[in-house]
Design a protein around this motif. Sequence first.
Motif, PDB file in Angstrom:
ATOM      1  N   ALA A 174       0.833  -1.206   0.000  1.00 23.45           N
ATOM      2  CA  ALA A 174       0.000   0.000   0.000  1.00 23.45           C
ATOM      3  C   ALA A 174       0.866   1.253   0.000  1.00 23.45           C
ATOM      4  CB  ALA A 174      -0.929  -0.005   1.211  1.00 23.45           C
ATOM      5  N   TYR A 178       1.093   4.023  -3.083  1.00 16.46           N
ATOM      6  CA  TYR A 178       0.938   5.463  -2.872  1.00 16.46           C
ATOM      7  C   TYR A 178       2.143   6.221  -3.426  1.00 16.46           C
ATOM      8  CZ  TYR A 178       0.797   9.955  -0.470  1.00 16.46           C
ATOM      9  OH  TYR A 178       0.813  11.291  -0.204  1.00 16.46           O
ATOM     10  N   ASN A 239      -3.843  11.176   6.920  1.00 15.43           N
ATOM     11  CA  ASN A 239      -3.625  10.378   5.711  1.00 15.43           C
ATOM     12  C   ASN A 239      -2.277   9.668   5.813  1.00 15.43           C
ATOM     13  OD1 ASN A 239      -3.411   9.298   3.190  1.00 15.43           O
ATOM     14  ND2 ASN A 239      -3.515  11.219   2.077  1.00 15.43           N
ATOM     15  N   ILE A 243      -2.432   2.578   6.671  1.00 13.18           N
ATOM     16  CA  ILE A 243      -3.152   2.483   7.948  1.00 13.18           C
ATOM     17  C   ILE A 243      -4.486   1.770   7.780  1.00 13.18           C
ATOM     18  CG2 ILE A 243      -4.476   4.647   7.883  1.00 13.18           C
ATOM     19  CD1 ILE A 243      -2.360   3.488  10.862  1.00 13.18           C
ATOM     20  N   ASP A 244      -5.100   1.865   6.585  1.00 16.82           N
ATOM     21  CA  ASP A 244      -6.374   1.181   6.352  1.00 16.82           C
ATOM     22  C   ASP A 244      -6.193  -0.338   6.360  1.00 16.82           C
ATOM     23  OD1 ASP A 244      -4.839   1.497   4.065  1.00 16.82           O
ATOM     24  OD2 ASP A 244      -6.562   1.356   2.708  1.00 16.82           O
ATOM     25  N   ILE A 245      -5.041  -0.821   5.869  1.00 21.38           N
ATOM     26  CA  ILE A 245      -4.748  -2.256   5.913  1.00 21.38           C
ATOM     27  C   ILE A 245      -4.666  -2.721   7.360  1.00 21.38           C
ATOM     28  CG2 ILE A 245      -3.113  -4.047   5.259  1.00 21.38           C
ATOM     29  CD1 ILE A 245      -4.440  -2.749   2.862  1.00 21.38           C
ATOM     30  N   ASN A 247      -6.047  -1.334  10.016  1.00 21.27           N
ATOM     31  CA  ASN A 247      -7.363  -1.277  10.653  1.00 21.27           C
ATOM     32  C   ASN A 247      -8.242  -2.453  10.224  1.00 21.27           C
ATOM     33  OD1 ASN A 247      -6.715   1.080  12.017  1.00 21.27           O
ATOM     34  ND2 ASN A 247      -7.485   2.404  10.373  1.00 21.27           N
ATOM     35  N   ALA A 248      -8.138  -2.855   8.968  1.00 19.52           N
ATOM     36  CA  ALA A 248      -8.962  -3.959   8.465  1.00 19.52           C
ATOM     37  C   ALA A 248      -8.561  -5.300   9.062  1.00 19.52           C
ATOM     38  CB  ALA A 248      -8.879  -4.018   6.944  1.00 19.52           C
ATOM     39  N   LYS A 250      -7.076  -5.595  12.290  1.00 21.82           N
ATOM     40  CA  LYS A 250      -6.736  -5.434  13.703  1.00 21.82           C
ATOM     41  C   LYS A 250      -7.254  -6.580  14.570  1.00 21.82           C
ATOM     42  CE  LYS A 250     -10.607  -2.247  14.554  1.00 21.82           C
ATOM     43  NZ  LYS A 250     -10.937  -0.870  14.976  1.00 21.82           N
ATOM     44  N   LYS A 262       1.347   0.232  13.802  1.00 25.34           N
ATOM     45  CA  LYS A 262       0.743   1.565  13.655  1.00 25.34           C
ATOM     46  C   LYS A 262       1.800   2.654  13.819  1.00 25.34           C
ATOM     47  CE  LYS A 262      -2.925   4.528  15.517  1.00 25.34           C
ATOM     48  NZ  LYS A 262      -3.990   4.642  16.557  1.00 25.34           N
TER      49      LYS A 262
END
Length: 538
Positions: A174, A178, A239, A243-245, A247-248, A250, A262
């Motif tokens: 990820a 980016y 942003n 971080i979305d990976i 959270n998904a 956790k 994190k």
Amino acid sequence: MKKRTIFFFLASLCLMVAGGYGLKVAFTPDGEPSSPGSEHPPQISGEGEPQKGNIFIYGEVSSNQPVDTLFIKLWENYLGKFISDPGPEIKSMPLNEGSLMEGALDKRVFSYSSGEITDIGYLTIGDNKASLLNLFMVRPGDSVYIHIDLKKGMTTFSGRSADRFRIQHEVELARQTYKMGQDPVMVTGSKDRFLKSGNYRDQYETAQKSPYRKMKFVETENEKVAIMEQELVKIKNGNYPGIDILNANKHLMDRVDREVLKSRIIGETLYKTFNSFNISYRKDSDEFNRLYNEYILETPLVDFDADIVINSPLYMDYLMERIVVESKVHGEPFYKIVERNFDSPLRDRLWGKFLMSYFSIYPHSGEMLREILPKVSDSVVLTPLTNLSRQAIGTPMKELSLPDSNGDTVRLSDFQGKVVLIDFWFTGCLPCVELFRTTVHPVELKYGQREDFVVVSIAADRNKDVWKKSLSEGRYSSAEAINLFMEDRFKHPFLKYYDIQAFPRLILLDKKGRIFRTSGLMDKYDLENAIESALAEK
């Protein structure tokens, strides 16, 4: 851990790293590789007794070109990529032909096991071209099967610890996705002058017609501020790529995994952004001071516990640089800010990380080392900091014998009775070129006619042909200097003894062959003042 809003800095240098670490196996009584159970995850300091255990890494490689060997590195205490002590140990993993019965026909298989580690380590696996896994967090008891498919460009994981590895791999993908979506940026005083300095003009014009990313040149302060503000706004809005990976996934991690990963994601983003700010920052600039006050001062430290921060080297990078910026802005010494805000062992790690990174360029590093060394209790940094004391002012310089361009052996002791400026460099190091142009050569011209002063230029190059070609070009050294060649390049025992990892590096010796100064020499006027003081000594 005490809380405080603090800030960062990084100097531009050519740097290199050496080292690696080996693995051994952890087996259950049944002979199966062991791994942490989901009901009883390993603890690190602060959650009970530190956990100890082994790691088991095994897997397969599928490729069009045969891969015979992978290397593996394991750090128990990773302080940063530019710090070799405490360093890793590196070992090779030979790959063997897989079999039909293993489900690995036409593949190469490997296995490796670690010795006992404590708490958290960091693992890198790669071949002789690149790292396939880079600084993955590992914990005692980890066991994973790695499927490396170089034909398809895929890496997958199975086994009891697969989730920990898979999540880190997806976070890295990820972040790279980016990064590849952003145009590269080059800060330069003059775009036209840069494009004329090689074959860059043709490359630039070709790139303007291509569908790929295009270099964005930043020349003015307003352009720097605009780009920096874009990045600071992203941070303010939370942003953080990857971080979305986290959270998904956790629900698949315990507190330690979640918090360390994190802090790594956040620390890497903050570090890179604040580093760019620091390189361009000028204290007399209204616009940069506006960014400092509006964004950097308002960026809070994430509330991680000290045990998490210590085990998150990228967050430590960020934290250290923030503290140095506060030191620059407010005029308070780095080590005093750290001492005021943090307790040991985090306090000691920050002190050690800073000195091991910037000892040669921080003007007051010797003073800082003398001040903090009696207070350091953390064994991870105590030994490396003690070794730095070899570079203390007044210490006799270790003897060094090297060949000159004629093949004759030259010794440092040959220059007794002279002030000696030693300049370490290597071909391809652009900061080395710049330092020679702006500082070393002007000083050489000013003092070169004196009988009690000499410049000794030492190149850590790949081979003598490369070195001699660079000498003939006159960009790294001059014919007036004593030009010496250092074999073994960055592995030379002399460089290891003095922990010289950053180039260029200047060391000034007095007339008795003792260290007179190792830091605060990169500016021409500071170097001239140091030379004048050394020459004045009887």
